[in-house]
Enzyme design. Structure first.
Site, PDB file in Angstrom:
ATOM      1  N   CYS A 185       1.086  -1.410   0.575  1.00 43.58           N
ATOM      2  CA  CYS A 185      -0.064  -0.218   0.067  1.00 43.58           C
ATOM      3  C   CYS A 185       0.900   1.428   0.180  1.00 43.58           C
ATOM      4  CB  CYS A 185      -1.008  -0.192   1.444  1.00 43.58           C
ATOM      5  SG  CYS A 185      -1.645   1.129   1.593  1.00 43.58           S
ATOM      6  N   CYS A 212      -0.268   4.244   2.037  1.00 42.58           N
ATOM      7  CA  CYS A 212       0.050   4.049   3.280  1.00 42.58           C
ATOM      8  C   CYS A 212       1.538   4.353   3.868  1.00 42.58           C
ATOM      9  CB  CYS A 212      -0.206   2.577   3.767  1.00 42.58           C
ATOM     10  SG  CYS A 212      -1.558   2.109   2.981  1.00 42.58           S
ATOM     11  N   ASP A 213       1.889   3.058   2.694  1.00 40.97           N
ATOM     12  CA  ASP A 213       3.830   3.870   3.232  1.00 40.97           C
ATOM     13  C   ASP A 213       4.829   3.761   2.598  1.00 40.97           C
ATOM     14  OD1 ASP A 213       3.313   2.042   5.281  1.00 40.97           O
ATOM     15  OD2 ASP A 213       3.191   0.550   4.133  1.00 40.97           O
TER      16      ASP A 213
HETATM   17  C1  LIG Z   1       1.111  -4.005   4.985  1.00 39.14           C
HETATM   18  C2  LIG Z   1      -0.321  -3.066   4.948  1.00 39.14           C
HETATM   19  C3  LIG Z   1      -0.238  -1.791   5.761  1.00 39.14           C
HETATM   20  C4  LIG Z   1      -1.114  -0.629   5.781  1.00 39.14           C
HETATM   21  N1  LIG Z   1      -1.392   0.173   6.269  1.00 39.14           N
HETATM   22  C5  LIG Z   1      -2.529   0.900   6.909  1.00 39.14           C
HETATM   23  C6  LIG Z   1      -2.509   2.432   6.585  1.00 39.14           C
HETATM   24  O1  LIG Z   1      -1.052   3.281   7.417  1.00 39.14           O
HETATM   25  N2  LIG Z   1      -3.420   3.336   6.822  1.00 39.14           N
HETATM   26  C7  LIG Z   1      -4.749   2.657   6.208  1.00 39.14           C
HETATM   27  O2  LIG Z   1      -5.864   3.920   6.514  1.00 39.14           O
HETATM   28  N3  LIG Z   1      -4.862   1.599   5.584  1.00 39.14           N
HETATM   29  C8  LIG Z   1      -3.324   1.202   5.353  1.00 39.14           C
HETATM   30  N4  LIG Z   1      -4.208  -0.076   5.309  1.00 39.14           N
HETATM   31  C9  LIG Z   1      -4.826  -0.479   4.625  1.00 39.14           C
HETATM   32  C10 LIG Z   1      -5.927  -1.008   5.486  1.00 39.14           C
HETATM   33  O3  LIG Z   1      -5.175  -1.954   6.551  1.00 39.14           O
HETATM   34  C11 LIG Z   1      -6.768  -1.769   5.340  1.00 39.14           C
HETATM   35  O4  LIG Z   1      -7.708  -0.973   4.476  1.00 39.14           O
HETATM   36  C12 LIG Z   1      -8.239  -1.905   6.495  1.00 39.14           C
HETATM   37  O5  LIG Z   1      -7.368  -2.659   7.235  1.00 39.14           O
HETATM   38  C13 LIG Z   1      -9.206  -3.011   5.594  1.00 39.14           C
HETATM   39  O6  LIG Z   1     -10.348  -3.240   7.080  1.00 39.14           O
HETATM   40  P1  LIG Z   1     -11.306  -3.937   6.907  1.00 39.14           P
HETATM   41  O7  LIG Z   1     -12.096  -3.925   8.389  1.00 39.14           O
HETATM   42  O8  LIG Z   1     -12.592  -3.763   5.376  1.00 39.14           O
HETATM   43  O9  LIG Z   1     -10.963  -5.491   6.649  1.00 39.14           O
HETATM   44  P2  LIG Z   1      -9.478  -6.612   7.139  1.00 39.14           P
HETATM   45  O10 LIG Z   1      -8.590  -5.733   7.487  1.00 39.14           O
HETATM   46  O11 LIG Z   1      -8.869  -7.394   5.865  1.00 39.14           O
HETATM   47  O12 LIG Z   1     -10.456  -7.519   8.504  1.00 39.14           O
HETATM   48  C14 LIG Z   1     -10.798  -8.663   7.604  1.00 39.14           C
HETATM   49  C15 LIG Z   1     -11.596  -9.074   8.920  1.00 39.14           C
HETATM   50  O13 LIG Z   1     -12.517 -10.168   8.538  1.00 39.14           O
HETATM   51  C16 LIG Z   1     -11.496 -11.681   8.978  1.00 39.14           C
HETATM   52  N5  LIG Z   1     -12.211 -12.448   8.423  1.00 39.14           N
HETATM   53  C17 LIG Z   1     -12.006 -12.734   7.319  1.00 39.14           C
HETATM   54  N6  LIG Z   1     -12.844 -13.750   6.526  1.00 39.14           N
HETATM   55  C18 LIG Z   1     -13.434 -14.344   7.867  1.00 39.14           C
HETATM   56  C19 LIG Z   1     -14.672 -15.487   8.255  1.00 39.14           C
HETATM   57  N7  LIG Z   1     -14.176 -16.306   7.483  1.00 39.14           N
HETATM   58  N8  LIG Z   1     -15.392 -15.150   9.639  1.00 39.14           N
HETATM   59  C20 LIG Z   1     -14.651 -14.387  10.479  1.00 39.14           C
HETATM   60  N9  LIG Z   1     -13.599 -13.119  10.102  1.00 39.14           N
HETATM   61  C21 LIG Z   1     -13.286 -13.372   8.999  1.00 39.14           C
HETATM   62  C22 LIG Z   1     -10.007 -11.010   9.144  1.00 39.14           C
HETATM   63  O14 LIG Z   1      -9.535 -12.556  10.439  1.00 39.14           O
HETATM   64  C23 LIG Z   1     -10.085  -9.783   9.433  1.00 39.14           C
HETATM   65  O15 LIG Z   1     -10.262 -10.171  10.780  1.00 39.14           O
HETATM   66  C24 LIG Z   1      -2.483  -1.385   5.123  1.00 39.14           C
HETATM   67  C25 LIG Z   1      -2.410  -2.343   4.807  1.00 39.14           C
HETATM   68  C26 LIG Z   1      -1.846  -3.662   4.466  1.00 39.14           C
HETATM   69  C27 LIG Z   1      -1.622  -4.926   4.523  1.00 39.14           C
END
Ligand SMILES: Cc1cc2nc3c(=O)[nH]c(=O)nc-3n(C[C@H](O)[C@H](O)[C@H](O)COP(=O)(O)OP(=O)(O)OC[C@H]3O[C@@H](n4cnc5c(N)ncnc54)[C@H](O)[C@@H]3O)c2cc1C
Length: 326
Positions: free
Chosen positions: A132, A135-136
């Site tokens: 990302c 982000c970084d």
């Molecule tokens: C390395 C990295 C760095 C990042 N840095 C930043 C940053 O600095 N700033 C920023 O704003 N964004 C950053 N992002 C992006 C940000 O992390 C994502 O946009 C955000 O986490 C998305 O949130 P979400 O809740 O939609 O999903 P996710 O964070 O992907 O969470 C999904 C969740 O669903 C759960 N899950 C999946 N399938 C199942 C199932 N069948 N049953 C139960 N649970 C399940 C997983 O265990 C997890 O807990 C970064 C991403 C990465 C990979």
């Protein structure tokens, strides 16, 4: 059998935010946080762009705070994966192994994951490898960086990086980019950008941080080694929607469709703006009482703050739906 008002599937920023809103509204909430409680931010070090933390916050700390905040209002959090769902009736059923949990509504917030090259580069995430650039990129001021990919995401990452890095080399396995013409032109005309065409990154090395990569020219077979500070993998994302295939409407790339994304899609407008904003449920999926939020829906922005914002929207829609379906 345990019955809740709402089951939230996913323990990332979107899931925990919806759980905060829902449980604070005195609804009974079960969060199934899956195999990766905390979601994608668990893998990152410092998050500098989440509002409210002027000095930045470590990704895992931010997620622990969100989980604690959800629990404060009574949400139950289980670190378990939903393995099967039946979302058809008024009462929704979610299985964890043999155990079934029931609820009047479900919020799907299962997120997405970045496609990786498959050479073990995951172990350097937060230590030189990123998926990302938004982000970084700011962590790579005056550094030497590489981007892998040839689509619009790779071009966007490259353009985000040139603002900070001294050098950005794009490694692409074909002889031309897939990205839109305008994005390609912006990238190729930037003096900081070099391109290694017909090339693949085949090895990553360094301890404890990534410090070098090996790149293979797929036409000649020649292998070259490059020292670097950062490797940005921009070869696409996979939404976590396998559990919902054939059960909820997904778009052609597998992202969960909601009324809002259907409205925004360029092919057809399913509902009018008035119906959606004033009378409808913008975050509702193709099934009544099932809502979607965060990266599992959002193929565009993919940020923690947008995921959290959508989690809030899904919670408010769920509250309104439950109010209307007592
Ligand atoms: C390395 C990295 C760095 C990042 N840095 C930043 C940053 O600095 N700033 C920023 O704003 N964004 C950053 N992002 C992006 C940000 O992390 C994502 O946009 C955000 O986490 C998305 O949130 P979400 O809740 O939609 O999903 P996710 O964070 O992907 O969470 C999904 C969740 O669903 C759960 N899950 C999946 N399938 C199942 C199932 N069948 N049953 C139960 N649970 C399940 C997983 O265990 C997890 O807990 C970064 C991403 C990465 C990979």
């Amino acid at each position: 059998m345990t019955k809740y008002d709402v089951i939230v599937i996913g323990g990332g920023p979107s899931g925990y935010t919806s759980a905060i809103y829902l449980s604070r509204d005195t609804l009974s909430v079960l969060v199934l946080a899956g195999a990766q409680p905390g979601g994608q931010l668990i893998f990152t070090s410092e998050v500098e762009n989440f509002p409210g933390f002027s000095k930045g916050i470590m990704g895992p700390d931010l997620m622990t705070e969100m989980e604690t905040q959800a629990k404060r209002f009574g949400a139950e959090v289980m670190y378990s994966e939903a393995t099967k769902v039946d979302l058809t009736g008024e009462i929704k059923k979610v299985w964890v192994g043999e155990t079934v949990y029931e609820a009047r509504a479900v919020v799907v917030s299962t997120g997405a994951s970045s496609k990786m090259i498959g050479i073990g580069e995951e172990k350097y995430i937060g230590r030189g490898v990123s998926t990302c650039a938004v982000c970084d990129a700011a962590f790579f001021k005056n550094k030497k960086t590489f981007v892998v990919g040839g689509g619009d995401s790779a071009m966007e990452d490259t353009l985000a990086l040139v603002k900070f890095a001294d050098e950005v080399t794009v490694v692409h396995r074909r002889g031309e980019f897939r990205a839109s013409k305008i994005m390609q032109e912006r990238v190729l005309s930037n003096p900081k950008v070099k391109v290694l065409w017909n090339s693949e990154v085949i090895e990553v090395a360094g301890e404890p941080k990534l410090s070098s990569i090996k790149v293979k020219d797929v036409k000649t077979g020649k292998i070259t080694e490059h020292n670097l500070d950062g490797l940005f993998v921009a070869i696409g994302h996979v939404p976590t929607t396998k559990l919902f295939e054939g059960k909820l409407e997904l778009n052609e790339s597998g992202y969960l469709r909601t009324t809002m994304t259907a409205l925004m899609s360029d092919t057809k407008w399913r509902v009018s703006e008035k119906d959606m904003w004033l009378d409808g449920y913008p975050t509702m999926t193709s099934i009544e009482g099932v809502f979607g939020c965060g990266d599992v829906v959002d193929y565009r922005y993919r940020q923690a703050i947008t995921a959290a914002g959508m989690g809030c929207q899904a919670a408010l829609d769920t509250e309104k739906y439950l109010e209307n379906h007592k």
